[in-house]
Design a protein around this motif. Structure first.
Motif, PDB file in Angstrom:
ATOM      1  N   MET A   3       0.819  -1.284   0.129  1.00  0.00           N
ATOM      2  CA  MET A   3       0.123   0.129  -0.084  1.00  0.00           C
ATOM      3  C   MET A   3       0.929   1.232  -0.001  1.00  0.00           C
ATOM      4  O   MET A   3       0.903   1.989   0.999  1.00  0.00           O
ATOM      5  N   THR A   4       1.496   1.468  -1.128  1.00  0.00           N
ATOM      6  CA  THR A   4       2.336   2.633  -1.296  1.00  0.00           C
ATOM      7  C   THR A   4       1.507   3.430  -2.141  1.00  0.00           C
ATOM      8  O   THR A   4       0.543   3.482  -2.563  1.00  0.00           O
ATOM      9  N   GLU A   5       2.050   5.103  -1.977  1.00  0.00           N
ATOM     10  CA  GLU A   5       1.155   6.239  -2.708  1.00  0.00           C
ATOM     11  C   GLU A   5       1.145   5.645  -4.243  1.00  0.00           C
ATOM     12  O   GLU A   5       0.220   6.159  -4.870  1.00  0.00           O
ATOM     13  N   GLU A   6       2.256   5.129  -4.673  1.00  0.00           N
ATOM     14  CA  GLU A   6       2.198   4.816  -6.202  1.00  0.00           C
ATOM     15  C   GLU A   6       1.229   3.711  -6.445  1.00  0.00           C
ATOM     16  O   GLU A   6       0.189   4.064  -7.389  1.00  0.00           O
ATOM     17  N   ASN A   7       1.005   2.753  -5.819  1.00  0.00           N
ATOM     18  CA  ASN A   7       0.040   1.679  -5.683  1.00  0.00           C
ATOM     19  C   ASN A   7      -1.401   2.104  -5.698  1.00  0.00           C
ATOM     20  O   ASN A   7      -2.342   1.929  -6.200  1.00  0.00           O
ATOM     21  N   VAL A   8      -1.459   3.132  -4.656  1.00  0.00           N
ATOM     22  CA  VAL A   8      -2.588   3.709  -4.255  1.00  0.00           C
ATOM     23  C   VAL A   8      -3.368   4.610  -5.621  1.00  0.00           C
ATOM     24  O   VAL A   8      -4.396   4.377  -5.788  1.00  0.00           O
ATOM     25  N   ASN A   9      -2.257   5.250  -6.092  1.00  0.00           N
ATOM     26  CA  ASN A   9      -2.701   6.214  -7.132  1.00  0.00           C
ATOM     27  C   ASN A   9      -3.024   5.313  -8.513  1.00  0.00           C
ATOM     28  O   ASN A   9      -3.938   5.440  -9.069  1.00  0.00           O
ATOM     29  N   TYR A  10      -2.266   4.178  -8.432  1.00  0.00           N
ATOM     30  CA  TYR A  10      -2.599   3.337  -9.614  1.00  0.00           C
ATOM     31  C   TYR A  10      -4.091   2.772  -9.644  1.00  0.00           C
ATOM     32  O   TYR A  10      -4.776   2.502 -10.734  1.00  0.00           O
ATOM     33  N   VAL A  11      -4.582   2.309  -8.473  1.00  0.00           N
ATOM     34  CA  VAL A  11      -5.780   1.849  -8.062  1.00  0.00           C
ATOM     35  C   VAL A  11      -6.835   3.322  -8.326  1.00  0.00           C
ATOM     36  O   VAL A  11      -8.053   2.754  -8.946  1.00  0.00           O
ATOM     37  N   LEU A  12      -6.730   4.235  -7.835  1.00  0.00           N
ATOM     38  CA  LEU A  12      -7.337   5.511  -8.040  1.00  0.00           C
ATOM     39  C   LEU A  12      -7.537   5.665  -9.669  1.00  0.00           C
ATOM     40  O   LEU A  12      -8.656   6.316  -9.829  1.00  0.00           O
ATOM     41  N   ASP A  13      -6.671   5.466 -10.258  1.00  0.00           N
ATOM     42  CA  ASP A  13      -6.572   5.716 -11.774  1.00  0.00           C
ATOM     43  C   ASP A  13      -7.759   5.026 -12.502  1.00  0.00           C
ATOM     44  O   ASP A  13      -8.238   5.338 -13.575  1.00  0.00           O
ATOM     45  N   SER A  30      -2.381  11.433   2.315  1.00  0.00           N
ATOM     46  CA  SER A  30      -1.439  10.726   3.197  1.00  0.00           C
ATOM     47  C   SER A  30      -1.745   9.171   3.247  1.00  0.00           C
ATOM     48  O   SER A  30      -2.983   8.803   3.054  1.00  0.00           O
ATOM     49  N   ILE A  31      -0.728   8.413   3.485  1.00  0.00           N
ATOM     50  CA  ILE A  31      -0.885   6.977   3.779  1.00  0.00           C
ATOM     51  C   ILE A  31      -0.129   6.603   5.168  1.00  0.00           C
ATOM     52  O   ILE A  31       0.975   6.929   5.181  1.00  0.00           O
ATOM     53  N   SER A  32      -0.918   6.161   6.143  1.00  0.00           N
ATOM     54  CA  SER A  32      -0.156   5.903   7.238  1.00  0.00           C
ATOM     55  C   SER A  32      -0.905   4.876   8.380  1.00  0.00           C
ATOM     56  O   SER A  32      -2.163   4.893   8.658  1.00  0.00           O
ATOM     57  N   ASP A  33      -0.269   3.906   8.684  1.00  0.00           N
ATOM     58  CA  ASP A  33      -0.679   2.934   9.528  1.00  0.00           C
ATOM     59  C   ASP A  33      -1.850   2.274   9.039  1.00  0.00           C
ATOM     60  O   ASP A  33      -3.081   1.980   9.818  1.00  0.00           O
ATOM     61  N   GLY A  34      -2.097   1.990   7.738  1.00  0.00           N
ATOM     62  CA  GLY A  34      -3.481   1.436   7.153  1.00  0.00           C
ATOM     63  C   GLY A  34      -4.452   2.375   6.928  1.00  0.00           C
ATOM     64  O   GLY A  34      -5.691   1.887   6.608  1.00  0.00           O
ATOM     65  N   THR A  35      -4.239   3.705   7.114  1.00  0.00           N
ATOM     66  CA  THR A  35      -5.365   4.594   6.872  1.00  0.00           C
ATOM     67  C   THR A  35      -4.674   5.416   5.685  1.00  0.00           C
ATOM     68  O   THR A  35      -3.608   6.032   5.412  1.00  0.00           O
ATOM     69  N   GLN A  69      -4.544  -4.958   4.563  1.00  0.00           N
ATOM     70  CA  GLN A  69      -3.596  -3.664   4.755  1.00  0.00           C
ATOM     71  C   GLN A  69      -4.577  -2.441   5.080  1.00  0.00           C
ATOM     72  O   GLN A  69      -3.892  -1.510   5.698  1.00  0.00           O
ATOM     73  N   LEU A  70      -5.387  -2.205   4.362  1.00  0.00           N
ATOM     74  CA  LEU A  70      -6.405  -1.359   4.657  1.00  0.00           C
ATOM     75  C   LEU A  70      -7.283  -1.294   5.704  1.00  0.00           C
ATOM     76  O   LEU A  70      -8.228  -1.845   5.662  1.00  0.00           O
TER      77      LEU A  70
END
Length: 138
Positions: A3-13, A30-35, A69-70
């Motif tokens: 769950m990285t910013e790059e992977n989150v953005n990939y899903v959001l795309d 932000s991405i922190s501790d599963g949030t 993870q989320l």
């Protein structure tokens, strides 16, 4: 997947074209501790259905990708000054979705609250991007 910013953005795309078509977008704050903290922009920020969009559309896509993870998806709001760098940074969020439609966007000037952009792509997406810029840089 992690769950990285790059992977989150990939899903959001995968959901961004729908948001942009309706005059909005979503940004990872932000991405922190599963949030994952997200900011709805443009028409999505003030839409009465934004809670449904966040929970049923965006959060479902993220939960499918990141499963255990989320822990939580939260919605935040903020604004920033419209500098050339800030506008181009914000426009970078739209580029992956635009590239899927053969388009692109770049800010070439930002002065006294007015941004000048060069845009290539579907008209309906441009309308949504303009609204998101107005929301981000009031």
């Amino acid at each position: 997947q992690e769950m990285t910013e790059e992977n989150v953005n990939y899903v959001l795309d995968t959901v961004r074209p729908y948001l942009i078509q309706d005059g909005g977008n979503v940004q990872v704050v932000s991405i922190s501790d599963g949030t994952i903290a997200l900011r709805l922009e443009g028409a999505c920020a003030s839409c009465p259905s934004s809670t449904i969009t966040m929970k049923q559309g965006i959060e479902n896509a993220l939960r499918t990708a990141f499963r255990a993870q989320l822990k939580e998806v939260t919605q935040v709001q903020f604004s920033a000054p419209a500098t050339l760098e800030a506008v181009n940074e914000h426009l970078s969020l739209f580029k992956p979705a635009l590239h899927r439609f053969g388009g692109d966007i770049n800010c070439v000037a930002a002065l006294d609250g007015t941004a000048t952009v060069i845009y290539e792509g579907p008209d309906v997406m441009f309308t949504g991007i303009c609204q998101a810029l107005k929301d981000r840089f009031p």
